[in-house]
Design a protein around this motif. Sequence first.
Motif, short mmCIF file in Angstrom:
data_model
loop_
_atom_site.label_atom_id
_atom_site.label_comp_id
_atom_site.label_asym_id
_atom_site.label_seq_id
_atom_site.Cartn_x
_atom_site.Cartn_y
_atom_site.Cartn_z
N MET A 26 -90.63 -27.30 46.41
CA MET A 26 -91.01 -26.59 45.01
C MET A 26 -91.99 -25.55 45.16
O MET A 26 -92.81 -25.43 44.55
N PHE A 43 -86.98 -24.18 45.13
CA PHE A 43 -87.31 -25.52 44.27
C PHE A 43 -85.88 -25.96 43.56
O PHE A 43 -85.06 -25.48 43.69
N GLN A 45 -83.42 -27.21 41.07
CA GLN A 45 -82.82 -26.51 39.76
C GLN A 45 -82.39 -27.47 38.77
O GLN A 45 -82.79 -27.45 37.75
N VAL A 46 -81.35 -28.58 39.68
CA VAL A 46 -81.01 -29.34 38.52
C VAL A 46 -80.91 -30.63 39.06
O VAL A 46 -80.60 -30.96 40.29
N ALA A 59 -82.05 -32.71 34.07
CA ALA A 59 -83.22 -31.75 34.09
C ALA A 59 -83.02 -30.63 34.80
O ALA A 59 -82.46 -30.51 35.95
N ASP A 60 -83.25 -29.41 34.04
CA ASP A 60 -83.23 -27.94 34.62
C ASP A 60 -84.53 -27.73 34.83
O ASP A 60 -85.44 -27.59 34.03
N TRP A 61 -84.86 -27.75 36.25
CA TRP A 61 -86.17 -27.43 36.55
C TRP A 61 -86.59 -26.03 37.11
O TRP A 61 -85.70 -25.49 37.67
N GLY A 62 -87.60 -25.44 36.89
CA GLY A 62 -87.99 -24.16 37.45
C GLY A 62 -89.04 -24.32 38.41
O GLY A 62 -89.47 -25.40 38.82
N PRO A 63 -89.67 -23.11 38.91
CA PRO A 63 -90.67 -23.53 39.88
C PRO A 63 -92.08 -24.03 39.45
O PRO A 63 -92.77 -24.23 40.42
N ILE A 89 -79.98 -30.44 43.18
CA ILE A 89 -79.53 -29.21 43.90
C ILE A 89 -80.36 -28.11 43.64
O ILE A 89 -81.13 -28.19 42.68
N ASN A 91 -82.19 -24.31 44.66
CA ASN A 91 -81.97 -22.68 44.61
C ASN A 91 -81.32 -22.23 45.87
O ASN A 91 -80.93 -21.12 45.90
N LYS A 92 -81.59 -22.83 47.12
CA LYS A 92 -80.91 -22.45 48.25
C LYS A 92 -79.47 -23.27 48.46
O LYS A 92 -79.05 -23.29 49.42
N GLY A 93 -79.20 -23.97 47.44
CA GLY A 93 -77.90 -24.69 47.74
C GLY A 93 -78.02 -26.27 48.25
O GLY A 93 -77.06 -26.82 48.46
#
Lengths: 103, 163
Positions: A26, A43, A45-46, A59-63, A89, A91-93
């Motif tokens: 994260m 981090f 994201q979902v 959940a949509d997560w942020g940093p 998943i 942010n880098k996939g």
Amino acid sequence: MASSIRVRAVESGGVTTLKALVRHPMDSGFVKDSGGNIIPAHFIQVLTISHKGKDVFKADWGPAVSKDPFLECRFKGAKKGDKLTISWIDNKGESDSTEATIA
Amino acid sequence: MDVINQSRRGFLKGALGAGVAGVALGYGLVPLSAEAAMPNGAAWPKKAFNTPSVDDTISELYGMSAVESDKITMDLPTIAQNGAVVPVKVETSLPDVTAIALLVAQNPNALAAAFEIPDGTLPFVSNRLKMAKTTDVVAVVVSGGKAYKATQNVKVTVGGCGG
């Protein structure tokens, strides 16, 4: 590789309480390492939790979510022995998913 | 963007497709559905996660502003020794809750997490958040198509955001 997700789901009185702990750095993208270089954002994201093919929580997560994120949620309609799928998943996939049985 | 990533996104879209459509319809949100239509869009509300102010984030996320409500219960420490890990618990007695969001006012971008609460899921969530310094934490609950919020201050004694 061992799963990055640890899950515990317990049904009681019709309500399932799910606790999940995901191993993930994260990185927020605001922190510098000891050499003064910015550590790139990395981090989740979902994160989704599904029961019998239906999403029961997303959940949509942020940093700003802590390292090795912990999540607890509660839902109705599942019973002991039912299978849950938890997947994320970032942010880098990259992604991971695991299955848990409700106790 | 390499091939593997592309196919992974394709897979994610397939798996979450129903969810994405649901979100777009449920919130009736123009910015969000435009985001979802983009090739890399997935369902993640990128713009809302890049908005510094609390009020702007709420309107970006839900397309409306939130009113204070005393029916939202927030359980979090008033003094956090470590800003990198602050447990935040939100529960509400409001009916027909479809979404809950957690915002940290003093962070570079306010939005920390946005949760979708489908039918049958209780309006409860517990999550651990990072906060840069002493700050207000805002919980937003969407109930019956309207947004409500509650605020609590957290005093961070050691610099957070250190990861």
